[in-house]
Design a protein around this motif. Structure first.
Motif, PDB file in Angstrom:
ATOM      1  N   ASN A 103       0.846  -1.348  -0.084  1.00 22.63           N
ATOM      2  CA  ASN A 103       0.033  -0.121   0.093  1.00 22.63           C
ATOM      3  C   ASN A 103       0.937   1.273   0.137  1.00 22.63           C
ATOM      4  O   ASN A 103       0.835   1.968   0.831  1.00 22.63           O
ATOM      5  CB  ASN A 103      -1.068   0.009   1.329  1.00 22.63           C
ATOM      6  N   PRO A 104       1.608   1.432  -1.077  1.00 24.27           N
ATOM      7  CA  PRO A 104       2.451   2.626  -1.068  1.00 24.27           C
ATOM      8  C   PRO A 104       1.541   3.910  -1.148  1.00 24.27           C
ATOM      9  O   PRO A 104       0.471   3.891  -1.769  1.00 24.27           O
ATOM     10  CB  PRO A 104       3.315   2.562  -2.299  1.00 24.27           C
ATOM     11  N   PHE A 105       2.097   4.827  -0.381  1.00 26.13           N
ATOM     12  CA  PHE A 105       1.117   6.346  -0.642  1.00 26.13           C
ATOM     13  C   PHE A 105       1.203   6.888  -1.990  1.00 26.13           C
ATOM     14  O   PHE A 105       2.153   6.605  -2.730  1.00 26.13           O
ATOM     15  CB  PHE A 105       1.621   7.309   0.403  1.00 26.13           C
ATOM     16  N   PRO A 106       0.439   7.613  -2.392  1.00 29.60           N
ATOM     17  CA  PRO A 106       0.372   8.200  -3.718  1.00 29.60           C
ATOM     18  C   PRO A 106       1.424   9.180  -3.823  1.00 29.60           C
ATOM     19  O   PRO A 106       1.210  10.545  -3.891  1.00 29.60           O
ATOM     20  CB  PRO A 106      -1.057   8.667  -4.183  1.00 29.60           C
ATOM     21  N   TYR A 136      -0.692   8.763 -10.448  1.00 31.70           N
ATOM     22  CA  TYR A 136      -0.849   7.725  -9.162  1.00 31.70           C
ATOM     23  C   TYR A 136      -1.617   6.465  -9.817  1.00 31.70           C
ATOM     24  O   TYR A 136      -1.764   5.515  -8.724  1.00 31.70           O
ATOM     25  CB  TYR A 136      -1.983   8.475  -8.248  1.00 31.70           C
ATOM     26  N   THR A 165       3.742   4.161  -6.633  1.00 35.58           N
ATOM     27  CA  THR A 165       2.705   3.317  -7.146  1.00 35.58           C
ATOM     28  C   THR A 165       3.171   2.686  -8.650  1.00 35.58           C
ATOM     29  O   THR A 165       2.594   1.652  -9.061  1.00 35.58           O
ATOM     30  CB  THR A 165       1.469   3.870  -7.226  1.00 35.58           C
ATOM     31  N   LEU A 203      -4.343   2.702   2.421  1.00 32.76           N
ATOM     32  CA  LEU A 203      -3.677   3.810   2.670  1.00 32.76           C
ATOM     33  C   LEU A 203      -3.660   4.398   4.032  1.00 32.76           C
ATOM     34  O   LEU A 203      -2.579   4.687   4.633  1.00 32.76           O
ATOM     35  CB  LEU A 203      -3.900   4.718   1.630  1.00 32.76           C
TER      36      LEU A 203
END
Ligand SMILES: Nc1ncnc2c1ncn2[C@@H]1O[C@H](COP(=O)(O)OP(=O)(O)OP(=O)(O)O)[C@@H](O)[C@H]1O
Ligand SMILES: [Mg+2]
Lengths: 267, 457
Positions: free
Chosen positions: A110-113, B456, A162, B339
């Motif tokens: 779950n990498p941050f954006p 993203y 991401t 997240l």
């Protein structure tokens, strides 16, 4: 099947040099009890594997160890969990530094954006671990190197996290956790979304990390448990059935339920 | 036979064709043939073949019959009129139409042949038109009946026809937009024949009064639209400076902080704001907010006019809050829980998580919501018309009364107007500007959203 009455955990549940100690932990989701009277130790610098059939409460228990269950409204915990002899559920304890000491890696990467760099720098920034940009750069590089990702990403630190492959993303998440310099790392099925090669890399990494960290890993793969852990804890319907050295669990399990699980009779 | 019975007949044929096709296909299947598609596909195909061409014919016919009939009629007019100008011919034609309907007052003998011709034409037209449609429907039915055999790829054909139908529907929406643009452009062009573009775009005096009679003294009107642009901008700015922070923060509260119970009641309550008619907001602005603004201003020793940009902007901001909050709440909720877990797992607090993880992840959606709110603000008319006044002041002072593009469009078009005076045409020029500005805003919003998507995804 139902709960075993008057059960006490079989095997060597306690440790000489405990890092984390769980004592009579019960967990409830609303009225429903998910964990029944679990007591055992996680020793310093050991890798302990938590195994058991789906829904037996492995994730629930793991999330108690850094109070991640606080974010679930209906979740209630009884009993004590001690980190270095100090109860983490004491009302005086602040969860912010606690979670910095007990980091967590999740099932799905779950990498941050944000950019790769900012993903790693996130923790150090919020905890004020770096006094200068140079220091922050160092932390980022060191964390990525420990997670075995540095060579693959050093030329694109500022592209989005991401954009990495699944296995790289998971190592990024491990690096992100390492960056706040925790003492314990909790991993909830960290390889279940990865292919065998990425899995092998992460397992190798876990073995290296053991030198500096205490690790609790939830896994559905017995081979993985056998490869990376020193001790294994078997959960069954919210109860802790047996804790023993990993070789022993997989060769001569003490409890019949453990044996049934590892020989594939259920789960 | 009239139109409605024709339509009923076509619908019956349509349904009948479906049943016929389906049953025939079933019969074929039970007779041992292996069907390419399901029996319902054969039914649908026959129904489409029966209904579609007939309906298309009816549509085309009704669009084309007017001009064709007129062209035929012209030949029957007296020679003198045929030689005349277009306007004279038009006039004579409409007289003929009136007479044919028995509505003409003075019977004009010279037009009589044309009237009789028209009546005959209409009779024939109706028969041909309706008969044609029926024949085509039956023809479609017959043809598709003959084509029906087990190997017919009915499913593929039905899918193709459906996709064409869908394409046409979306085409109608797009074409309508172009149609509106074209008509606005046309009228605006007429306006710019009378008033210089630069004077319109950069002039600072707006006073669209034109002399009503030739001999009346007075100005020829002045069409500098800058005060309207600044008025619109000022009010929109005030509105956005209320709506964006309040809307965004309530969205964050609702999705990240509120307990499920609070959320259950607070969210619909907020959305009710969007359902209030703007006239009611207008009352609220005029009767409550404007006097309040004035009283507060006066007590501070400021000179506040009773209709102020501030009052209108404040109320408009309140009106727009739910647009921002509801959409932002949706996009914030769509940010994956993983997240949040990742951030909390690193020891971040709730507000750190919101600021550094959730907002950046939801940003494209939030930008979209804000852009939508801006277009709403720019296009809003009622509140401004009621609370901001009509005076085209060129000012940046929110305490003055100002007017906006939309309000002026309304005032220019209300009441009896000549349709070729610059005063009326100015409304279309303003409409064109409004259209272009909202178009640009939407375009920018799309670009922004796209940029973040790429980053993203
Ligand atoms: N947020 C929640 N709310 C209510 N009940 C929950 C929640 N999370 C877990 N549970 C329940 O608690 C029990 C233990 O779930 P948990 O996720 O800990 O199992 P697990 O051992 O991790 O399973 P898996 O191997 O499938 O991940 C299950 O019965 C589950 O339904
Ligand atoms: Mg789990």
């Amino acid at each position: 099947m139902s709960i075993i009455e008057n059960h006490t955990t079989n095997g060597q549940a306690f440790s000489e040099a405990p890092k984390l100690q769980a004592r009579n932990v019960d967990v409830f989701y609303g009225d429903k009890q998910a964990i029944y009277d679990v007591s055992f130790d996680i020793g310093a610098n050991e890798v302990i594997a938590l195994i058991g059939p789906s829904g037996c409460g492995k994730s629930t228990f793991l999330r108690c160890l850094n109070r991640m269950n606080d974010t679930i409204d209906i979740c209630r915990i009884e009993g004590d969990i001690l980190l270095d002899e100090e109860n983490i559920y004491d009302p005086k304890v602040d969860v912010v530094p606690l979670r910095a000491r007990v980091g967590m890696v999740f099932q799905k990467p779950n990498p941050f954006p944000k950019s790769i760099y900012d993903n790693i720098a996130y923790g150090p920034r919020i905890h004020g671990l770096a006094q200068s940009r140079v220091e922050l750069d160092e932390i980022v590089e060191r964390s990525l190197q420990r997670a075995g990702l540095w060579n693959e990403v050093k030329d694109r630190l500022h592209s989005p996290g991401t954009g990495l492959s699944g296995g790289q993303q998971q190592r990024l998440c491990i690096a992100r956790t390492i960056a706040v310099d925790p003492e314990v790392i909790l991993m909830d099925e960290p390889c279940s979304a990865l292919d065998p090669i990425a899995t092998a890399k992460i397992e190798e990494l876990i073995d290296e990390l053991r030198e500096n960290y205490t690790i609790a890993i939830v896994t559905h793969s017995m081979q993985q448990a056998a490869r990376v852990s020193q001790r294994t804890a078997y959960f069954h319907m919210g109860q802790l059935i047996e804790v023993n050295p990993t070789d022993q669990v997989f060769t001569t399990p003490e409890h019949s339920l453990t044996e049934a699980y590892i020989t594939g009779r259920f789960g | 036979m009239n139109y409605s019975s024709l339509l009923i007949a076509i619908v019956i044929l349509f349904g009948g064709a479906y049943l016929l096709g389906r049953n025939r296909a079933r019969a074929l299947a039970s007779a041992g043939g292996s069907l390419h598609s399901l029996p319902t596909h054969y039914g649908a195909l026959m129904a489409l073949w029966t209904g579609l061409p007939a309906v298309l014919l009816l549509l085309l016919w009704s669009i084309l019959q007017g001009p064709v009939v007129d062209a035929l009629l012209v030949k029957q007019l007296p020679a003198a009129i045929q030689q005349g100008t277009d306007i004279e011919i038009q006039l004579a034609l409409s007289k003929v139409h009136n007479l044919a309907q028995g509505a003409g007052l003075a019977a004009d003998a010279s037009l009589q042949p044309a009237v009789e011709h028209l009546l005959a034409l209409e009779q024939r037209n109706r028969v041909l038109h309706m008969g044609g449609a029926l024949v085509i429907a039956l023809l479609g039915l017959g043809l598709s009946w003959r084509r029906l055999r087990p190997s017919l790829r009915a499913r593929t054909e039905v899918e193709r026809i459906v996709s064409v139908l869908l394409f046409t529907s979306s085409g109608i929406a797009v074409l309508t937009t172009f149609g509106i643009l074209a008509s606005v452009l046309y009228e605006a062009w007429a306006f710019f024949q009378k008033v210089n573009v630069f004077e319109f775009l950069f002039g600072t005096t707006w006073s669209p009064q034109v002399a009503l009679r030739e001999d009346q003294s007075g100005s020829s009107g002045s069409f500098g639209a800058v005060p309207l642009f600044t008025g619109t901008l000022l009010i929109s700015l005030i509105a956005m400076s209320i709506a964006v922070p309040v809307g965004l923060m309530s969205a964050i509260y609702l999705s990240e902080y509120a307990t499920p119970t609070v959320r259950k009641y607070a969210k619909p309550a907020l959305e009710v704001l969007a359902g209030i008619p703007t006239v009611v907001y207008g009352f609220f602005a005029v009767l409550t907010v404007a006097p309040m603004v004035r009283d507060i201003g006066v007590s501070m020793g400021l000179d506040v006019s009773s209709e102020s940009a501030l009052a209108a902007g404040l109320v408009m901001g309140i009106m727009i809050i739910p647009f921002v909050s509801s959409l932002s709440d949706d996009v914030i909720n769509a940010v994956p829980q993983s997240l949040r877990d990742g951030s909390y797992g690193l020891g971040a607090t709730r507000s750190e998580t919101v600021r550094q993880v959730i907002i950046p992840a939801a940003l494209p959606g939030i930008v979209g919501a804000v852009m939508l709110a801006v277009s709403r603000a720019i296009g809003e008319t009622m509140i401004v018309a009621m609370a901001a006044g009509l005076a085209a002041n060129l000012t940046a002072n929110p305490l003055d009364s100002v007017t906006t593009v939309t309000v002026q469009i309304v005032t220019l078009l209300v009441g009896d107007q000549e349709f070729d005076s610059p005063k009326t045409l100015a409304a279309f020029a303003l409409g064109l500007v409004l259209f272009l500005v909202t178009l640009t805003l939407n375009f920018i919003a799309l670009k922004v959203v796209q940029k973040y998507r790429e980053q993203y995804d």
